[in-house]
Write a protein that holds these residues in place. Structure first.
Motif, PDB file in Angstrom:
ATOM      1  N   HIS A 116       0.873  -1.180   0.000  1.00  0.00           N
ATOM      2  CA  HIS A 116       0.000   0.000   0.000  1.00  0.00           C
ATOM      3  C   HIS A 116       0.907   1.225   0.000  1.00  0.00           C
ATOM      4  O   HIS A 116       2.135   1.084   0.072  1.00  0.00           O
ATOM      5  CB  HIS A 116      -0.978  -0.020   1.174  1.00  0.00           C
ATOM      6  CG  HIS A 116      -0.342   0.023   2.543  1.00  0.00           C
ATOM      7  ND1 HIS A 116       0.543  -0.932   2.988  1.00  0.00           N
ATOM      8  CD2 HIS A 116      -0.460   0.919   3.562  1.00  0.00           C
ATOM      9  CE1 HIS A 116       0.927  -0.633   4.230  1.00  0.00           C
ATOM     10  NE2 HIS A 116       0.341   0.483   4.596  1.00  0.00           N
ATOM     11  N   ASP A 120       5.469   4.677   5.264  1.00  0.00           N
ATOM     12  CA  ASP A 120       6.533   3.754   5.656  1.00  0.00           C
ATOM     13  C   ASP A 120       6.611   2.516   4.754  1.00  0.00           C
ATOM     14  O   ASP A 120       7.265   1.537   5.096  1.00  0.00           O
ATOM     15  CB  ASP A 120       6.344   3.316   7.123  1.00  0.00           C
ATOM     16  CG  ASP A 120       4.959   2.763   7.384  1.00  0.00           C
ATOM     17  OD1 ASP A 120       3.982   3.282   6.803  1.00  0.00           O
ATOM     18  OD2 ASP A 120       4.843   1.801   8.174  1.00  0.00           O
ATOM     19  N   HIS A 121       5.951   2.576   3.597  1.00  0.00           N
ATOM     20  CA  HIS A 121       5.965   1.425   2.681  1.00  0.00           C
ATOM     21  C   HIS A 121       6.421   1.796   1.272  1.00  0.00           C
ATOM     22  O   HIS A 121       6.517   0.929   0.409  1.00  0.00           O
ATOM     23  CB  HIS A 121       4.586   0.760   2.644  1.00  0.00           C
ATOM     24  CG  HIS A 121       4.216   0.187   3.983  1.00  0.00           C
ATOM     25  ND1 HIS A 121       4.351  -1.144   4.290  1.00  0.00           N
ATOM     26  CD2 HIS A 121       3.787   0.805   5.118  1.00  0.00           C
ATOM     27  CE1 HIS A 121       3.999  -1.333   5.557  1.00  0.00           C
ATOM     28  NE2 HIS A 121       3.652  -0.175   6.081  1.00  0.00           N
ATOM     29  N   ASP A 222       0.515  -4.305   6.109  1.00  0.00           N
ATOM     30  CA  ASP A 222      -0.059  -3.794   7.364  1.00  0.00           C
ATOM     31  C   ASP A 222      -1.422  -4.418   7.660  1.00  0.00           C
ATOM     32  O   ASP A 222      -2.255  -3.805   8.324  1.00  0.00           O
ATOM     33  CB  ASP A 222      -0.180  -2.272   7.317  1.00  0.00           C
ATOM     34  CG  ASP A 222       1.154  -1.592   7.551  1.00  0.00           C
ATOM     35  OD1 ASP A 222       2.170  -2.302   7.716  1.00  0.00           O
ATOM     36  OD2 ASP A 222       1.186  -0.346   7.570  1.00  0.00           O
ATOM     37  N   HIS A 225      -0.228  -5.193  12.584  1.00  0.00           N
ATOM     38  CA  HIS A 225       1.006  -4.514  12.988  1.00  0.00           C
ATOM     39  C   HIS A 225       1.722  -5.235  14.125  1.00  0.00           C
ATOM     40  O   HIS A 225       2.881  -4.971  14.398  1.00  0.00           O
ATOM     41  CB  HIS A 225       0.708  -3.076  13.418  1.00  0.00           C
ATOM     42  CG  HIS A 225       0.329  -2.182  12.289  1.00  0.00           C
ATOM     43  ND1 HIS A 225      -0.851  -2.316  11.607  1.00  0.00           N
ATOM     44  CD2 HIS A 225       0.990  -1.146  11.712  1.00  0.00           C
ATOM     45  CE1 HIS A 225      -0.911  -1.388  10.662  1.00  0.00           C
ATOM     46  NE2 HIS A 225       0.183  -0.678  10.695  1.00  0.00           N
ATOM     47  N   HIS A 268       5.692  -5.271  10.065  1.00  0.00           N
ATOM     48  CA  HIS A 268       6.037  -4.583  11.318  1.00  0.00           C
ATOM     49  C   HIS A 268       6.296  -5.512  12.505  1.00  0.00           C
ATOM     50  O   HIS A 268       6.574  -5.024  13.605  1.00  0.00           O
ATOM     51  CB  HIS A 268       4.944  -3.580  11.676  1.00  0.00           C
ATOM     52  CG  HIS A 268       4.852  -2.438  10.726  1.00  0.00           C
ATOM     53  ND1 HIS A 268       5.908  -1.583  10.496  1.00  0.00           N
ATOM     54  CD2 HIS A 268       3.844  -1.993   9.938  1.00  0.00           C
ATOM     55  CE1 HIS A 268       5.543  -0.669   9.600  1.00  0.00           C
ATOM     56  NE2 HIS A 268       4.295  -0.893   9.243  1.00  0.00           N
TER      57      HIS A 268
END
Ligand SMILES: [Zn+2]
Length: 290
Positions: A116, A120-121, A222, A225, A268
């Protein structure tokens, strides 16, 4: 650190950008009952929670897949020079060192998948060169879900995509460079790499399947998490676009892989990250591969 995993003819390695205590469960999951969370945590591996700070251990990492045909990255952490506010301003050397440690260069990458398009991706998708954002991996095609891309383009147009300008910095320059493939739910790179749509955390969040020689692993992005969400699949995060849809996707996916040999790679989850899911009544249990 996660040791190298082999799925048939594919090897999978982790490149970590940042690891350690991050957020308290009650600050991450609006439906969290702290008493319930504490009971679950008491039953879990000690590396998933830091009792001193009361925070969950959360890792930010990229997965490197090496198939007989391609070298592939899945998710690219937060990247460099984005000027993200603390605490998202992680030091960049660990990720670059991890890349070097695995003996690969930036121009060895054939494909970059993003589960996505959150901050942070997709961070290392681009780098700042002479004041312009350019694709970090010059020979790579980047796989974005088309409707995910469209959603963030529209949100950015309305000024609704904080923090910073994630889409403008990390996604648009890739499309402008002609290196993006905007795909639908049923995209398959080849026999080995396919998508499983798991919407909710973001509009078109997808898991990435790796299948080879009868084995399967899934990078779950995600979808969850923290292993607490296996015990409490209805706990979505403060970052979820549609928390109820995210919970439905999570429960359906966990049900589909529970008590199978399918290996999960949740971005994560703390090292050693990879694991299997077991059913436990209406809940699930995450069993880390140690
Ligand atoms: Zn994330």
């Amino acid at each position: 650190m996660m040791r190298q995993i082999r799925i048939g003819d594919v090897t999978i390695d982790s490149i970590i950008e940042r690891a350690g205590p991050w957020r308290a469960p009650e600050a991450m999951f609006p439906d969290c009952d702290l008493q319930v969370a504490r009971q679950h945590l008491a039953d879990m591996d000690d590396f998933v929670f830091d009792p001193q700070s009361g925070k969950m251990m959360i890792t930010y990492q990229t997965f490197l897949l090496r198939t007989p045909h391609h070298t592939i990255l899945v998710d690219t952490c937060t990247g460099e020079d984005k000027n993200y506010p603390a605490p998202m301003d992680f030091p960049k050397q660990p990720w670059l060192d991890g890349f070097a440690r695995l003996g690969i260069g930036l121009d060895d990458i054939d494909y970059v998948f993003c589960t996505h398009l959150h901050i942070d991706h997709c961070g290392w998708n681009t780098r700042l060169v002479n004041g312009r954002w350019v694709p970090t991996f010059p020979k790579a095609k980047y796989i974005f879900h088309k409707r995910e891309y469209d959603f963030w383009e529209a949100a950015t147009g309305r000024g609704e995509a904080p923090p910073g300008e994630v889409w403008r910095m990390n996604c648009l320059p890739v499309v402008e460079a002609g290196q993006a493939l905007l795909v639908e739910d049923d995209f398959a790179l080849d026999d080995l790499i396919t998508l499983t749509p798991t919407p909710g955390h973001s509009p078109c969040h997808c898991c990435i399947n790796i299948r080879s020689a009868g084995q399967r692993a899934v990078v779950t992005g995600d979808l969850m998490h923290h292993p607490l969400q296996c015990r409490e699949p209805d706990w979505s995060t403060i970052f979820c676009w549609d928390p109820a849809m995210a919970a439905r996707s999570r429960r359906a996916f966990l049900s589909s892989v529970a008590d199978t040999d399918t290996m999960l790679l949740p971005i994560h989850f703390a090292s050693p990250t990879a694991g299997h899911v077991a059913a436990d009544g209406s809940r699930f249990r995450y069993k880390f591969l140690k």
